[in-house]
Design a protein around this motif. Structure first.
Motif, PDB file in Angstrom:
ATOM      1  N   ALA A 107       0.837  -1.200   0.000  1.00  0.00           N
ATOM      2  CA  ALA A 107       0.000   0.000   0.000  1.00  0.00           C
ATOM      3  C   ALA A 107       0.876   1.256   0.000  1.00  0.00           C
ATOM      4  CB  ALA A 107      -0.926  -0.001   1.213  1.00  0.00           C
ATOM      5  N   SER A 108       2.051   1.153   0.640  1.00  0.00           N
ATOM      6  CA  SER A 108       2.979   2.287   0.657  1.00  0.00           C
ATOM      7  C   SER A 108       4.412   1.788   0.774  1.00  0.00           C
ATOM      8  CB  SER A 108       2.664   3.236   1.819  1.00  0.00           C
ATOM      9  OG  SER A 108       2.947   2.612   3.048  1.00  0.00           O
ATOM     10  N   VAL A 109       5.311   2.526   0.145  1.00  0.00           N
ATOM     11  CA  VAL A 109       6.743   2.253   0.217  1.00  0.00           C
ATOM     12  C   VAL A 109       7.418   3.604   0.391  1.00  0.00           C
ATOM     13  CG1 VAL A 109       8.759   1.260  -0.947  1.00  0.00           C
ATOM     14  CG2 VAL A 109       6.478   0.321  -1.400  1.00  0.00           C
ATOM     15  N   ARG A 110       8.226   3.741   1.446  1.00  0.00           N
ATOM     16  CA  ARG A 110       8.852   5.044   1.669  1.00  0.00           C
ATOM     17  C   ARG A 110      10.155   4.912   2.438  1.00  0.00           C
ATOM     18  NH1 ARG A 110       7.252   7.083   6.879  1.00  0.00           N
ATOM     19  NH2 ARG A 110       5.874   5.586   7.870  1.00  0.00           N
ATOM     20  N   TRP A 111      10.974   5.967   2.320  1.00  0.00           N
ATOM     21  CA  TRP A 111      12.209   6.074   3.085  1.00  0.00           C
ATOM     22  C   TRP A 111      11.874   6.577   4.481  1.00  0.00           C
ATOM     23  CZ3 TRP A 111      16.292   4.004   0.882  1.00  0.00           C
ATOM     24  CH2 TRP A 111      16.443   4.049  -0.508  1.00  0.00           C
ATOM     25  N   VAL A 112      12.614   6.105   5.480  1.00  0.00           N
ATOM     26  CA  VAL A 112      12.460   6.627   6.839  1.00  0.00           C
ATOM     27  C   VAL A 112      13.836   6.866   7.444  1.00  0.00           C
ATOM     28  CG1 VAL A 112      10.191   5.573   7.268  1.00  0.00           C
ATOM     29  CG2 VAL A 112      12.274   4.291   7.815  1.00  0.00           C
ATOM     30  N   GLU A 126      -0.858  -3.718   7.223  1.00  0.00           N
ATOM     31  CA  GLU A 126      -1.099  -2.418   6.585  1.00  0.00           C
ATOM     32  C   GLU A 126      -0.598  -2.390   5.144  1.00  0.00           C
ATOM     33  OE1 GLU A 126       0.972   0.425   8.934  1.00  0.00           O
ATOM     34  OE2 GLU A 126      -0.171  -0.005  10.756  1.00  0.00           O
ATOM     35  N   GLY A 127       0.251  -3.351   4.791  1.00  0.00           N
ATOM     36  CA  GLY A 127       0.856  -3.348   3.462  1.00  0.00           C
ATOM     37  C   GLY A 127       1.895  -2.260   3.306  1.00  0.00           C
ATOM     38  N   SER A 128       2.519  -1.848   4.408  1.00  0.00           N
ATOM     39  CA  SER A 128       3.496  -0.760   4.334  1.00  0.00           C
ATOM     40  C   SER A 128       4.924  -1.288   4.419  1.00  0.00           C
ATOM     41  CB  SER A 128       3.243   0.261   5.447  1.00  0.00           C
ATOM     42  OG  SER A 128       3.423  -0.334   6.713  1.00  0.00           O
ATOM     43  N   ILE A 129       5.780  -0.692   3.600  1.00  0.00           N
ATOM     44  CA  ILE A 129       7.205  -1.021   3.580  1.00  0.00           C
ATOM     45  C   ILE A 129       7.974   0.264   3.823  1.00  0.00           C
ATOM     46  CG2 ILE A 129       9.131  -1.693   2.064  1.00  0.00           C
ATOM     47  CD1 ILE A 129       7.203  -3.676   0.725  1.00  0.00           C
ATOM     48  N   ARG A 130       8.967   0.176   4.711  1.00  0.00           N
ATOM     49  CA  ARG A 130       9.815   1.325   5.012  1.00  0.00           C
ATOM     50  C   ARG A 130      11.265   0.900   4.853  1.00  0.00           C
ATOM     51  NH1 ARG A 130       5.834   0.252   7.711  1.00  0.00           N
ATOM     52  NH2 ARG A 130       6.899  -0.945   9.306  1.00  0.00           N
ATOM     53  N   LEU A 131      12.054   1.720   4.145  1.00  0.00           N
ATOM     54  CA  LEU A 131      13.475   1.447   3.980  1.00  0.00           C
ATOM     55  C   LEU A 131      14.278   2.499   4.720  1.00  0.00           C
ATOM     56  CD1 LEU A 131      14.034   0.426   0.245  1.00  0.00           C
ATOM     57  CD2 LEU A 131      13.382  -0.986   2.181  1.00  0.00           C
ATOM     58  N   SER A 132      15.359   2.067   5.353  1.00  0.00           N
ATOM     59  CA  SER A 132      16.229   2.983   6.074  1.00  0.00           C
ATOM     60  C   SER A 132      16.935   3.926   5.104  1.00  0.00           C
ATOM     61  CB  SER A 132      17.280   2.198   6.864  1.00  0.00           C
ATOM     62  OG  SER A 132      18.234   3.090   7.406  1.00  0.00           O
ATOM     63  N   HIS A 133      17.019   5.179   5.501  1.00  0.00           N
ATOM     64  CA  HIS A 133      17.726   6.177   4.687  1.00  0.00           C
ATOM     65  C   HIS A 133      19.201   5.812   4.520  1.00  0.00           C
ATOM     66  CE1 HIS A 133      18.984   7.344   8.710  1.00  0.00           C
ATOM     67  NE2 HIS A 133      19.923   8.095   8.161  1.00  0.00           N
ATOM     68  N   ARG A 134      19.721   4.910   5.375  1.00  0.00           N
ATOM     69  CA  ARG A 134      21.123   4.499   5.273  1.00  0.00           C
ATOM     70  C   ARG A 134      21.407   3.728   3.985  1.00  0.00           C
ATOM     71  NH1 ARG A 134      22.456   0.866   9.693  1.00  0.00           N
ATOM     72  NH2 ARG A 134      20.332   0.160   9.420  1.00  0.00           N
ATOM     73  N   LEU A 135      20.362   3.221   3.317  1.00  0.00           N
ATOM     74  CA  LEU A 135      20.537   2.514   2.044  1.00  0.00           C
ATOM     75  C   LEU A 135      20.784   3.465   0.883  1.00  0.00           C
ATOM     76  CD1 LEU A 135      17.654  -0.078   2.428  1.00  0.00           C
ATOM     77  CD2 LEU A 135      20.086  -0.639   2.216  1.00  0.00           C
ATOM     78  N   GLN A 136      20.422   4.723   1.063  1.00  0.00           N
ATOM     79  CA  GLN A 136      20.592   5.685  -0.021  1.00  0.00           C
ATOM     80  C   GLN A 136      22.076   5.828  -0.326  1.00  0.00           C
ATOM     81  OE1 GLN A 136      18.451   8.996   1.644  1.00  0.00           O
ATOM     82  NE2 GLN A 136      16.527   8.331   0.734  1.00  0.00           N
TER      83      GLN A 136
END
Length: 198
Positions: A107-112, A126-136
């Motif tokens: 449902a959502s994919v975002r940086w955190v 919730e279908g939510s995925i969050r990726l750590s900003h450290r991957l950028q």
């Protein structure tokens, strides 16, 4: 690495197009050899192809090694261009299509910026995925692996055999895991005496 196709490579002696190694985003690799090029190797994207410019004297083994090195450098450069949340969500959609037949639909994919002990997280309810900003800034194949890892949790909640079977579809799983393990290990290394943080 040059982004300029007119880089002083001289006239290519031999040009060869081949399929990319698994995990690459380009559809073909073209190697151009030049007698004028002595030591340098460069690469750039041209549409859906990757052009690698090498010295004519290189052996086939050196060519293969340098193509891999240059593909990794280009991928790292491209991933440093920070993706916004919308682009990250689109990337997740494409990866789901490619590796999971589109079955994982977040449902959502975002940086955190609040995930400092893990690379990503997924809340299946919730279908939510969050990726750590450290991957950028990490290579594209690493970001793709973490996205696929979290997408797989939408299909299989735990880390059992079914979960890892899903990730076997991604050919760079082990390489990406090794990269992330290396990052974690490097962060634990003691600082050398006399080294200063700037």
């Amino acid at each position: 690495m040059s982004a300029d196709p007119l880089h002083s490579a001289g006239t290519p002696q031999r040009s060869k197009t081949s399929p990319p190694p698994s995990g690459s985003t380009a559809s073909a690799i073209e190697v151009r050899r030049s007698a004028r090029r002595r030591r340098t190797v460069s690469a750039y994207r041209e549409g859906d192809r990757t052009i690698v410019l090498i010295p004519a004297r290189m052996s086939e083994a050196e060519e293969r090694r340098w193509v891999t090195v240059m593909l990794d450098k280009l991928a790292a450069q491209e991933s440093r261009r920070t993706l916004g949340d919308a682009e990250l969500a689109e990337r997740a959609r494409r990866l789901s299509e490619q590796y999971f037949d589109g079955r994982a639909r977040p449902a959502s994919v975002r940086w955190v910026t609040n995930q400092n002990t893990r690379w990503g997280s997924c809340t299946p309810a919730e279908g939510s995925i969050r990726l750590s900003h450290r991957l950028q800034g990490m290579p594209e194949y690493v970001v793709d692996y973490v996205l696929l890892h979290e997408l797989a949790h939408l299909l299989v909640p735990g880390h059992g055999a079914d979960f890892w079977r899903l990730l076997e579809a991604y050919p760079r799983t082990e390489r990406a895991r090794g990269y992330l393990e290396g990052v974690v290990a490097a962060a634990r290394l003691p600082q050398l005496p006399g080294a200063r943080a700037e």
